[in-house]
Design an enzyme around this catalytic site. Structure first.
Site, PDB file in Angstrom:
ATOM      1  N   VAL A 186       4.626   0.884   1.087  1.00  0.00           N
ATOM      2  CA  VAL A 186       4.844   0.045   2.126  1.00  0.00           C
ATOM      3  C   VAL A 186       4.917  -1.290   0.917  1.00  0.00           C
ATOM      4  O   VAL A 186       3.914  -1.970   0.222  1.00  0.00           O
ATOM      5  CB  VAL A 186       3.702  -0.343   2.999  1.00  0.00           C
ATOM      6  CG1 VAL A 186       4.148  -1.264   3.907  1.00  0.00           C
ATOM      7  CG2 VAL A 186       3.582   1.132   3.624  1.00  0.00           C
ATOM      8  N   GLY A 209       0.717  -1.265  -0.020  1.00  0.00           N
ATOM      9  CA  GLY A 209       0.041  -0.129   0.049  1.00  0.00           C
ATOM     10  C   GLY A 209       0.734   1.102  -0.158  1.00  0.00           C
ATOM     11  O   GLY A 209       1.947   1.184  -0.039  1.00  0.00           O
ATOM     12  N   GLN A 210       0.034   2.380   0.084  1.00  0.00           N
ATOM     13  CA  GLN A 210       0.809   3.626  -0.109  1.00  0.00           C
ATOM     14  C   GLN A 210       0.166   4.572   1.013  1.00  0.00           C
ATOM     15  O   GLN A 210      -0.953   4.632   0.998  1.00  0.00           O
ATOM     16  CB  GLN A 210       0.590   4.178  -1.346  1.00  0.00           C
ATOM     17  CG  GLN A 210       1.118   5.585  -1.662  1.00  0.00           C
ATOM     18  CD  GLN A 210       2.476   5.511  -2.160  1.00  0.00           C
ATOM     19  OE1 GLN A 210       2.801   4.614  -2.911  1.00  0.00           O
ATOM     20  NE2 GLN A 210       3.460   6.471  -1.791  1.00  0.00           N
ATOM     21  N   ASP A 251      -2.748  10.410  15.383  1.00  0.00           N
ATOM     22  CA  ASP A 251      -3.270  10.115  14.362  1.00  0.00           C
ATOM     23  C   ASP A 251      -4.187   8.690  14.343  1.00  0.00           C
ATOM     24  O   ASP A 251      -3.880   7.849  13.470  1.00  0.00           O
ATOM     25  CB  ASP A 251      -2.487  10.033  13.274  1.00  0.00           C
ATOM     26  CG  ASP A 251      -2.998  10.165  11.745  1.00  0.00           C
ATOM     27  OD1 ASP A 251      -4.492  10.607  11.800  1.00  0.00           O
ATOM     28  OD2 ASP A 251      -2.423   9.931  10.692  1.00  0.00           O
ATOM     29  N   PHE A 306       3.575   8.558   4.197  1.00  0.00           N
ATOM     30  CA  PHE A 306       5.080   8.476   4.580  1.00  0.00           C
ATOM     31  C   PHE A 306       5.722   7.945   3.237  1.00  0.00           C
ATOM     32  O   PHE A 306       7.186   8.254   3.125  1.00  0.00           O
ATOM     33  CB  PHE A 306       5.170   7.280   5.762  1.00  0.00           C
ATOM     34  CG  PHE A 306       6.527   7.238   6.201  1.00  0.00           C
ATOM     35  CD1 PHE A 306       7.127   8.060   7.340  1.00  0.00           C
ATOM     36  CD2 PHE A 306       7.348   6.054   5.962  1.00  0.00           C
ATOM     37  CE1 PHE A 306       8.421   7.891   7.712  1.00  0.00           C
ATOM     38  CE2 PHE A 306       8.585   5.883   6.434  1.00  0.00           C
ATOM     39  CZ  PHE A 306       8.923   6.765   7.673  1.00  0.00           C
ATOM     40  N   GLY A 307       5.192   7.101   2.523  1.00  0.00           N
ATOM     41  CA  GLY A 307       5.903   6.219   1.431  1.00  0.00           C
ATOM     42  C   GLY A 307       5.157   5.094   1.201  1.00  0.00           C
ATOM     43  O   GLY A 307       4.107   4.694   1.381  1.00  0.00           O
TER      44      GLY A 307
END
Ligand SMILES: Nc1ncnc2c1ncn2[C@@H]1O[C@H](COP(=O)(O)OP(=O)(O)OP(=O)(O)O)[C@@H](O)[C@H]1O
Length: 422
Positions: free
Chosen positions: A130, A123-124, A239, A127-128
């Site tokens: 994965v 996934g995205q 979060d 943060f960047g």
């Protein structure tokens, strides 16, 4: 001439004097030894920069002075074989302090190989990307690669490595390793095969039972409890949302993404908000003051997601406010999948706790300890009820099968009697 009596007195006196001298020597010797060993111990005891962390009730202390840079420096071994898997735990820094985070440092090549050249994407996030990876040991992990264009990437990376290195709990997605190599920054986490709670709740094909949802709520509360009340100093997540709750192969929930400093959100009024809309504490939005009670608010929203399967971006708050009007108001917003498949009293009790978490005034919201106790009680009662029911149904089925056995026996006897009579 010294007579015999005087000689005895002299001998006794010398003996006593020698005895006293030896006793003194032993006494001062012991004192000196104790002082020396105390000094030696003090040098190894936690200093002011050492943060004690309570892990599942077991006291352990973590050397926070082992900063990211110093830890990396100490993990560089002159022996390249060793430096491949150097751990903070195993290495002593120049001051003689053993770092205790136990995080592995990987090279770019190792991660590249483990991720099949960064092809298996999970996934995205902000943060960047994965990736799923398989380490040479066979262990499956998730690798988060810091996006090179991320403004806050470096900061997030440093924050997370430092923070996660000292935080370990069964309800947190633990950091296993990291990589700083070839200009890339990566984090290696436990792989969570059942993905995020968000995906599980909003995917039509996936069904979460009431029991699973209650257990997930218990697990999340324990993860937050560790962050708020177990970690020293306490950690505020900032979060919490269903996308940041990940589930392992046994459907046990773990809190992820803590310690990340998120991109700031601009809402037209306040330019320094961090978090995700729908989960954000209104008191924080108006005051910019984020506290543990803001995490409690977000958890309240997650509990209502578990009950209703309504996403906070789909007016969940309006449904919650409507439901709050009556004690059994939550019955009307219960997830369709749960209707007729759960105890409504348990749902109402859980909703009551969630309502308290959403109290307008942060001070009036319960602490995570209180929340977790409340949810745990509901879950325990449910489990006990389930046990009693399965015990009762076991008994019933045992009695039924006994009756059946007896009927078979009876019919055999009857047949035999008929045969004899015939
Ligand atoms: N440890 C993990 N195991 C399995 N999947 C993971 C793991 N960590 C993240 N993922 C998956 O990767 C995706 C991106 O996760 P990431 O934590 O980077 O972002 P996010 O939490 O979805 O969003 P944001 O960063 O904006 O909060 C998610 O879909 C998540 O399900």
């Amino acid at each position: 001439m010294v007579n015999q009596a005087d000689l005895v007195i002299i001998c006794v006196s010398v003996g006593v004097a020698l005895g006293v001298l030896i006793a003194c020597l032993i006494y001062f010797g012991i004192r000196w030894y104790k002082k020396r060993s105390h000094l030696g111990r003090s040098a190894n005891e936690p200093s002011l920069t050492t943060l004690p962390i309570r892990t599942n009730g077991l006291g352990t202390s973590i050397d926070f002075s082992a900063s990211l840079t110093s830890s990396i420096a100490t993990s560089r071994s002159p022996n390249p074989q060793k430096s491949l898997h150097s751990t903070w735990w195993n290495h002593q820094n120049t001051d003689g302090f053993a770092s205790t985070s136990g995080i592995l440092k990987y090279s770019y090549k190792e991660i590249q190989k483990a991720t099949h050249d960064f092809t298996n994407t999970l996934g995205q996030g902000s943060f960047g990307t994965v990736y799923k990876a398989t380490m040479p040991t066979g262990e499956v992990v998730a690798v988060k690669v810091l996006a090179p264009n991320s403004k806050q990437g470096e900061k997030e990376f440093q924050t997370e490595v430092l923070l996660l290195g000292r935080l370990h709990h069964r309800n947190l997605v633990n950091l296993l390793g990291y990589c700083i190599d070839k200009g890339q920054h990566m984090l290696v986490y436990q792989f969570m095969s059942n993905g995020s709670l968000e995906n599980l709740l909003y995917d039509e094909e996936k069904k979460l039972s009431w029991g699973e949802r209650l257990q997930i709520a218990v697990d999340i509360s324990h993860g937050i409890e560790y962050l708020h009340e177990g970690a020293v100093p306490p950690v505020v997540h900032r979060d919490l949302k269903s996308a940041n709750i990940l589930l392992d192969q046994s459907m046990r929930a773990k809190v992820s993404d803590f310690g990340l400093s998120k991109e700031e959100i601009f809402d037209g009024r306040n330019s320094s908000l961090k978090g995700t809309y729908g989960y954000m504490d209104p008191a924080y939005i108006s005051s910019s003051n984020f506290t543990m009670k803001s995490d409690i608010y977000s958890f309240g929203i997650i509990i209502f997601e578990l009950i209703t399967a309504i996403h906070p971006h789909q007016n969940l708050m309006e449904y919650i406010n409507l439901a709050a009007m009556d004690y059994d108001g939550v019955d009307g917003i219960l997830d369709k999948q749960l209707v007729g498949k759960c105890d409504l009293e348990e749902v109402r009790q859980l909703a009551k706790i969630a309502h308290k978490c959403l109290h307008k005034s942060p001070k009036k919201r319960p602490s995570i300890g209180e929340v977790s106790q409340g949810i745990l009680r509901i879950n325990q009662r449910r489990l006990m009820k389930e046990d009693t029911m399965s015990f009762a149904s076991d008994n019933i089925s045992r009695t039924v099968s006994q009756i059946e056995d007896q009927q078979v026996e009876l019919s055999k006897i009857t047949t035999m009697n008929h045969g004899e009579m015939g």
